[in-house]
Design a protein around this motif. Structure first.
Motif, PDB file in Angstrom:
ATOM      1  N   ASP A  39       0.699  -1.217   0.185  1.00 23.93           N
ATOM      2  CA  ASP A  39       0.091  -0.135   0.004  1.00 23.93           C
ATOM      3  C   ASP A  39       1.193   1.306   0.157  1.00 23.93           C
ATOM      4  O   ASP A  39       0.467   2.210  -0.431  1.00 23.93           O
TER       5      ASP A  39
ATOM      6  N   GLU B 269       1.834   1.855  -3.528  1.00 23.88           N
ATOM      7  CA  GLU B 269       0.882   2.397  -4.173  1.00 23.88           C
ATOM      8  C   GLU B 269       0.561   3.741  -4.013  1.00 23.88           C
ATOM      9  O   GLU B 269       0.002   4.481  -4.841  1.00 23.88           O
ATOM     10  N   ALA B 270       0.387   4.224  -2.594  1.00 21.72           N
ATOM     11  CA  ALA B 270       0.189   5.616  -2.354  1.00 21.72           C
ATOM     12  C   ALA B 270       1.221   6.407  -3.055  1.00 21.72           C
ATOM     13  O   ALA B 270       0.858   7.691  -3.549  1.00 21.72           O
TER      14      ALA B 270
ATOM     15  N   LYS C 271       2.686   5.885  -5.679  1.00 19.98           N
ATOM     16  CA  LYS C 271       2.697   6.032  -7.071  1.00 19.98           C
ATOM     17  C   LYS C 271       1.564   7.031  -7.530  1.00 19.98           C
ATOM     18  O   LYS C 271       1.578   7.741  -8.476  1.00 19.98           O
ATOM     19  N   ILE C 272       0.377   6.890  -6.588  1.00 17.94           N
ATOM     20  CA  ILE C 272      -0.895   7.728  -7.026  1.00 17.94           C
ATOM     21  C   ILE C 272      -0.324   9.306  -6.520  1.00 17.94           C
ATOM     22  O   ILE C 272      -0.872  10.014  -7.333  1.00 17.94           O
ATOM     23  N   ASP C 273       0.773   9.516  -5.760  1.00 17.14           N
ATOM     24  CA  ASP C 273       1.029  10.895  -5.368  1.00 17.14           C
ATOM     25  C   ASP C 273       2.067  11.454  -6.404  1.00 17.14           C
ATOM     26  O   ASP C 273       2.459  12.496  -6.420  1.00 17.14           O
TER      27      ASP C 273
ATOM     28  N   SER D 123      10.320   6.944  -4.611  1.00 13.72           N
ATOM     29  CA  SER D 123       9.776   5.942  -3.783  1.00 13.72           C
ATOM     30  C   SER D 123      10.752   5.053  -2.992  1.00 13.72           C
ATOM     31  O   SER D 123      10.606   4.713  -1.778  1.00 13.72           O
TER      32      SER D 123
END
Length: 294
Positions: free
Chosen positions: A187, A190-191, A193-195, A202
């Motif tokens: 998660d 993924e967070a 990547k969304i940002d 990362s």
């Protein structure tokens, strides 16, 4: 009954305490006592020397060379074994390399399971001045001027020895980091990547903070190991040669005790090794602040 329950935890740890006392703490205390003595292991003669061994240590030029070599060992090992090991682990856990990752892990980890004695003997052939693979390779690619007797030159011998350790041990640190990275919740990535974070961000903002504890463990293992290294310089350069250019503290201790039959002075060098590694481990613990919440 209550007494038995209270005693049970102590009885469980008693064997471990006894083993530590017999094989760690008692020898350490004995070594400390020996460092104030002047005795021969062959004749058995022993006499109190006071601080003479420590005074000799302060004026020992070979000890200075050994300390510098061990410091080089530690710095280069942290850069390659810890730094490069972490980068390799992050790359192998990336989605782009998932299919070939198991094969690459095996390739990098194979040197770790090979005996260090075998590895050292192998590299003596690689570093051979005329028929060694390294010089032959340099000549083949047009860099003949770079070819040299790597183990016979004082300025390159220590670095040739250090390179062997990096090749042998980088896979071990890499596998430790892989285990740590696999425990990071998906998660978080993924967070990130969304940002809009890329792979480098990362890595810096997610991977590094999450592997902080493993970074501490590998750093302590690497640095303390670098100040206790013995096999590589002893086997590859026949005891720290040419001269004393590649000697380390452990090799100097061994030669003082068994070649020069001065066990008291060897014990003094051993105490210095213990103090250096203990202080460095303490410093790293403070710097990393492991086990504490941010």
């Amino acid at each position: 009954m209550k007494l038995n329950k209270r005693m049970a935890p102590f009885l469980f740890i008693l064997p471990c305490v006894l083993m530590l006392a017999a094989f760690v703490y008692m020898p350490l205390i004995q070594n400390f006592a020996y460092s104030f003595q002047d005795f021969s292991i062959l004749s058995g003669k022993r006499s109190f020397a006071g601080l003479d061994n420590y005074k000799t240590l302060l004026s020992d030029s070979v000890m200075v060379t050994a300390l510098i070599n061990n410091a080089k060992y530690a710095i280069i090992s942290v850069i390659f074994q810890v730094g490069l090991g972490l980068i390799l682990a992050a790359l192998l856990e990336d989605e782009a390399l998932r299919k070939i990752s198991p094969f690459l892990r095996t390739v990098y980890f194979v040197p770790v399971v090979i005996s260090i004695t075998v590895v050292c003997l192998l590299f003596t052939f690689i570093y051979h001045p005329t028929d060694g693979l390294l010089n032959l390779f340099l000549k083949a690619i047009g860099l003949e001027s770079w070819a040299k007797p790597w183990l016979g030159t004082g300025s390159t011998a220590i670095y040739a020895v250090i390179a062997v350790s990096q090749w042998h041990s980088i896979g071990y640190c890499m596998m430790l980091f892989i285990v740590a990275i696999q425990k990071i919740p998906a998660d978080l990535y993924e967070a990130a990547k969304i940002d809009g974070a890329g792979k480098i961000r990362s890595f810096c903002n997610v991977t590094l903070p999450q592997v902080k504890e493993m970074l501490f463990v590998t750093s302590v293992i690497t640095v303390t190991g670098a100040f206790m290294v013995f096999n590589e310089p002893f086997i590859i350069t026949k005891g720290g040669g040419p001269g004393t250019s590649s000697i380390t503290i452990a090799v100097h201790m061994y030669q003082s005790g068994f070649f020069k039959d001065n066990m008291g002075y060897a014990s003094t060098i051993a105490m210095v090794m213990f103090l250096i590694t203990a202080v460095l481990a303490l410093v790293q613990t403070v710097l990393f602040r492991t086990g504490k919440g941010d």
